[in-house]
Design a protein around this motif. Structure first.
Motif, PDB file in Angstrom:
ATOM      1  N   ILE A 178       0.837  -1.205   0.000  1.00 11.00           N
ATOM      2  CA  ILE A 178       0.000   0.000   0.000  1.00 11.00           C
ATOM      3  C   ILE A 178       0.868   1.250   0.000  1.00 11.00           C
ATOM      4  CG2 ILE A 178      -1.771   1.312   1.228  1.00 11.00           C
ATOM      5  CD1 ILE A 178      -2.737  -1.247   2.496  1.00 11.00           C
ATOM      6  N   ARG A 179       0.545   2.165  -0.910  1.00  9.40           N
ATOM      7  CA  ARG A 179       1.173   3.488  -0.923  1.00  9.40           C
ATOM      8  C   ARG A 179       0.093   4.516  -0.630  1.00  9.40           C
ATOM      9  NH1 ARG A 179       4.723   0.203  -1.873  1.00  9.40           N
ATOM     10  NH2 ARG A 179       6.646   0.569  -3.040  1.00  9.40           N
ATOM     11  N   TYR A 180       0.440   5.530   0.150  1.00  7.54           N
ATOM     12  CA  TYR A 180      -0.540   6.542   0.542  1.00  7.54           C
ATOM     13  C   TYR A 180      -0.257   7.881  -0.134  1.00  7.54           C
ATOM     14  CZ  TYR A 180      -1.703   3.252   4.266  1.00  7.54           C
ATOM     15  OH  TYR A 180      -2.081   2.136   4.976  1.00  7.54           O
ATOM     16  N   LEU A 181      -1.319   8.614  -0.404  1.00  4.63           N
ATOM     17  CA  LEU A 181      -1.244   9.975  -0.916  1.00  4.63           C
ATOM     18  C   LEU A 181      -2.199  10.823  -0.094  1.00  4.63           C
ATOM     19  CD1 LEU A 181      -0.124  11.854  -3.232  1.00  4.63           C
ATOM     20  CD2 LEU A 181      -2.284  11.375  -4.414  1.00  4.63           C
ATOM     21  N   VAL A 182      -1.703  11.925   0.451  1.00  5.86           N
ATOM     22  CA  VAL A 182      -2.546  12.798   1.254  1.00  5.86           C
ATOM     23  C   VAL A 182      -3.284  13.785   0.344  1.00  5.86           C
ATOM     24  CG1 VAL A 182      -2.576  14.598   3.021  1.00  5.86           C
ATOM     25  CG2 VAL A 182      -1.084  12.596   3.294  1.00  5.86           C
ATOM     26  N   LEU A 183      -4.575  13.929   0.564  1.00  2.00           N
ATOM     27  CA  LEU A 183      -5.386  14.940  -0.116  1.00  2.00           C
ATOM     28  C   LEU A 183      -5.481  16.140   0.821  1.00  2.00           C
ATOM     29  CD1 LEU A 183      -7.347  16.041  -2.261  1.00  2.00           C
ATOM     30  CD2 LEU A 183      -9.159  14.663  -1.196  1.00  2.00           C
ATOM     31  N   PRO A 184      -4.655  17.163   0.618  1.00  2.51           N
ATOM     32  CA  PRO A 184      -4.670  18.317   1.535  1.00  2.51           C
ATOM     33  C   PRO A 184      -5.935  19.136   1.364  1.00  2.51           C
ATOM     34  CG  PRO A 184      -3.207  18.737  -0.317  1.00  2.51           C
ATOM     35  CD  PRO A 184      -3.672  17.318  -0.466  1.00  2.51           C
ATOM     36  N   MET A 185      -6.214  19.968   2.350  1.00  2.11           N
ATOM     37  CA  MET A 185      -7.378  20.831   2.262  1.00  2.11           C
ATOM     38  C   MET A 185      -7.136  21.931   1.224  1.00  2.11           C
ATOM     39  SD  MET A 185      -8.807  21.304   6.164  1.00  2.11           S
ATOM     40  CE  MET A 185      -7.226  21.836   6.859  1.00  2.11           C
ATOM     41  N   ARG A 186      -8.163  22.240   0.487  1.00  5.09           N
ATOM     42  CA  ARG A 186      -8.061  23.285  -0.530  1.00  5.09           C
ATOM     43  C   ARG A 186      -7.895  24.645   0.139  1.00  5.09           C
ATOM     44  NH1 ARG A 186     -12.224  23.906  -5.638  1.00  5.09           N
ATOM     45  NH2 ARG A 186     -11.427  25.884  -6.480  1.00  5.09           N
ATOM     46  N   PRO A 187      -6.916  25.425  -0.288  1.00  4.69           N
ATOM     47  CA  PRO A 187      -6.708  26.744   0.338  1.00  4.69           C
ATOM     48  C   PRO A 187      -7.908  27.658   0.112  1.00  4.69           C
ATOM     49  CG  PRO A 187      -4.796  26.083  -0.968  1.00  4.69           C
ATOM     50  CD  PRO A 187      -5.898  25.136  -1.300  1.00  4.69           C
ATOM     51  N   PRO A 188      -8.203  28.524   1.041  1.00  7.51           N
ATOM     52  CA  PRO A 188      -9.307  29.480   0.854  1.00  7.51           C
ATOM     53  C   PRO A 188      -8.972  30.474  -0.246  1.00  7.51           C
ATOM     54  CG  PRO A 188      -8.053  29.994   2.837  1.00  7.51           C
ATOM     55  CD  PRO A 188      -7.546  28.671   2.354  1.00  7.51           C
ATOM     56  N   GLY A 189     -10.008  31.057  -0.826  1.00 14.65           N
ATOM     57  CA  GLY A 189      -9.807  32.053  -1.863  1.00 14.65           C
ATOM     58  C   GLY A 189      -9.426  31.483  -3.211  1.00 14.65           C
ATOM     59  N   THR A 190      -9.763  30.203  -3.444  1.00 14.14           N
ATOM     60  CA  THR A 190      -9.384  29.572  -4.712  1.00 14.14           C
ATOM     61  C   THR A 190     -10.590  29.102  -5.512  1.00 14.14           C
ATOM     62  OG1 THR A 190      -9.155  27.405  -3.624  1.00 14.14           O
ATOM     63  CG2 THR A 190      -7.179  28.789  -3.760  1.00 14.14           C
ATOM     64  N   SER A 206       2.885  18.629   0.925  1.00 13.07           N
ATOM     65  CA  SER A 206       1.475  18.609   1.317  1.00 13.07           C
ATOM     66  C   SER A 206       0.829  17.275   0.973  1.00 13.07           C
ATOM     67  CB  SER A 206       0.708  19.750   0.642  1.00 13.07           C
ATOM     68  OG  SER A 206       0.525  19.520  -0.743  1.00 13.07           O
ATOM     69  N   MET A 207       1.386  16.561  -0.015  1.00 12.16           N
ATOM     70  CA  MET A 207       0.848  15.253  -0.401  1.00 12.16           C
ATOM     71  C   MET A 207       1.450  14.121   0.425  1.00 12.16           C
ATOM     72  SD  MET A 207       0.462  15.631  -4.558  1.00 12.16           S
ATOM     73  CE  MET A 207       2.074  16.378  -4.873  1.00 12.16           C
ATOM     74  N   ILE A 208       2.476  14.439   1.215  1.00 14.66           N
ATOM     75  CA  ILE A 208       3.038  13.490   2.187  1.00 14.66           C
ATOM     76  C   ILE A 208       2.438  13.759   3.556  1.00 14.66           C
ATOM     77  CG2 ILE A 208       5.168  12.662   3.287  1.00 14.66           C
ATOM     78  CD1 ILE A 208       6.682  13.543   0.786  1.00 14.66           C
ATOM     79  N   GLY A 209       2.005  15.007   3.749  1.00 14.32           N
ATOM     80  CA  GLY A 209       1.428  15.402   5.027  1.00 14.32           C
ATOM     81  C   GLY A 209       2.378  16.185   5.903  1.00 14.32           C
ATOM     82  N   THR A 210       3.584  16.462   5.396  1.00 14.02           N
ATOM     83  CA  THR A 210       4.553  17.229   6.160  1.00 14.02           C
ATOM     84  C   THR A 210       4.530  18.708   5.786  1.00 14.02           C
ATOM     85  OG1 THR A 210       6.252  16.654   4.536  1.00 14.02           O
ATOM     86  CG2 THR A 210       6.104  15.278   6.512  1.00 14.02           C
ATOM     87  N   GLY A 211       3.603  19.075   4.932  1.00 10.07           N
ATOM     88  CA  GLY A 211       3.488  20.461   4.507  1.00 10.07           C
ATOM     89  C   GLY A 211       2.055  20.802   4.173  1.00 10.07           C
ATOM     90  N   LEU A 212       1.839  22.027   3.741  1.00  6.13           N
ATOM     91  CA  LEU A 212       0.518  22.504   3.362  1.00  6.13           C
ATOM     92  C   LEU A 212       0.587  23.067   1.948  1.00  6.13           C
ATOM     93  CD1 LEU A 212      -0.382  24.437   6.650  1.00  6.13           C
ATOM     94  CD2 LEU A 212      -1.076  22.102   6.028  1.00  6.13           C
ATOM     95  N   PRO A 213      -0.546  23.165   1.261  1.00  8.29           N
ATOM     96  CA  PRO A 213      -0.543  23.792  -0.064  1.00  8.29           C
ATOM     97  C   PRO A 213      -0.167  25.266   0.045  1.00  8.29           C
ATOM     98  CG  PRO A 213      -2.563  22.536   0.305  1.00  8.29           C
ATOM     99  CD  PRO A 213      -1.876  22.638   1.628  1.00  8.29           C
ATOM    100  N   LYS A 214       0.268  25.837  -1.060  1.00  4.42           N
ATOM    101  CA  LYS A 214       0.569  27.266  -1.088  1.00  4.42           C
ATOM    102  C   LYS A 214      -0.730  28.070  -1.101  1.00  4.42           C
ATOM    103  CE  LYS A 214       4.529  26.453  -4.163  1.00  4.42           C
ATOM    104  NZ  LYS A 214       5.042  26.743  -5.523  1.00  4.42           N
ATOM    105  N   ALA A 215      -0.641  29.277  -0.589  1.00  2.00           N
ATOM    106  CA  ALA A 215      -1.745  30.225  -0.753  1.00  2.00           C
ATOM    107  C   ALA A 215      -1.637  30.786  -2.167  1.00  2.00           C
ATOM    108  CB  ALA A 215      -1.638  31.338   0.283  1.00  2.00           C
ATOM    109  N   PRO A 216      -2.725  31.216  -2.766  1.00  5.85           N
ATOM    110  CA  PRO A 216      -2.683  31.745  -4.138  1.00  5.85           C
ATOM    111  C   PRO A 216      -1.633  32.833  -4.328  1.00  5.85           C
ATOM    112  CG  PRO A 216      -4.946  31.453  -3.461  1.00  5.85           C
ATOM    113  CD  PRO A 216      -4.101  31.187  -2.241  1.00  5.85           C
ATOM    114  N   ALA A 217      -1.526  33.765  -3.386  1.00  8.32           N
ATOM    115  CA  ALA A 217      -0.561  34.858  -3.507  1.00  8.32           C
ATOM    116  C   ALA A 217       0.862  34.324  -3.470  1.00  8.32           C
ATOM    117  CB  ALA A 217      -0.766  35.867  -2.382  1.00  8.32           C
TER     118      ALA A 217
END
Length: 223
Positions: A178-190, A206-217
């Motif tokens: 089994i391999r896992y992929l994290v589905l991070p939360m969608r950033p606000p304002g997108t 963010s797909m490993i879970g050790t980070g977060l997606p970037k903000a649009p700016a």
């Protein structure tokens, strides 16, 4: 499968038998062969060590993770695809053309305001190559593999991610099955962003879970 409590009260996915094709026993020998080949090529002048480092960095951070970013962006924009991804990740990911060795059985873990997921491989470096490319050096390191289970919140803090005490942190142990992929939360304002623009916000970590997606700016500033 049900999760179990880890040492500090966080939830940890049971570590199943990795099997013979798990890299736990094969990696050291393969690593030696690769290093020997690299040394020979450098010695004969066929390979520039600096260029090789750049190439590896590119596949770790840019080329490989772009596949996963496409998967995440599609899930953010298409509720039906997102549900398919959560129900049968292997098929949903393959429908976008991302499949192959190290991605035969994929499971997607959704982050929510109440739950944050993080992935590790405690025995070696099992990693979803079709969607994330080459595993980063830190993912394969012994400190990350042990501390991700013993002190996951501390590890996240070192990556710049601080979770409130109310957020449950689940640590999932990858295996050869089994391999896992994290589905991070969608950033606000997108809400008005295209799928291509959303994919630019998705980071490898963010797909490993050790980070977060970037903000649009932040994504615009990084270009």
């Amino acid at each position: 499968m049900n999760s179990n409590e880890s040492h500090d009260g966080e939830r940890q996915h049971p570590h199943s038998d990795h099997g013979e094709d798990h890299a736990g026993s094969a990696l050291p020998e393969m690593d030696l062969r690769v290093r020997a080949l690299e040394s020979l090529l450098v010695e004969k002048g066929y390979v520039d060590p600096g260029a090789l480092d750049v190439l590896i960095e590119t596949y770790e951070r840019k080329v490989g993770p772009r596949n996963g970013a496409r998967v995440i962006a599609r899930a953010w924009r298409d509720p039906m695809y997102k549900q398919w991804l959560l129900d049968d990740a292997t098929a949903a990911i393959a429908s976008l053309g991302y499949q192959g060795r190290q991605g035969e059985h994929m499971v997607v873990l959704e982050n929510t305001p109440a739950v944050h997921n993080m992935v590790v491989c405690t025995l070696c470096s099992c990693y979803p190559w079709p969607v994330l490319g080459l595993p980063p050096v830190w993912y394969k390191s012994a400190p990350y593999r042990s501390r991700a289970v013993i002190d996951p919140r501390g590890v996240l803090k070192e990556f710049g991610v601080e979770l409130s005490a109310e957020v449950e942190l689940r640590v999932w142990d990858s295996t050869s099955e089994i391999r896992y992929l994290v589905l991070p939360m969608r950033p606000p304002g997108t809400a008005d962003l295209s799928e291509d623009a959303l994919a630019e916000l998705v980071t490898r970590d963010s797909m490993i879970g050790t980070g977060l997606p970037k903000a649009p700016a932040a994504a615009r500033e990084s270009k």
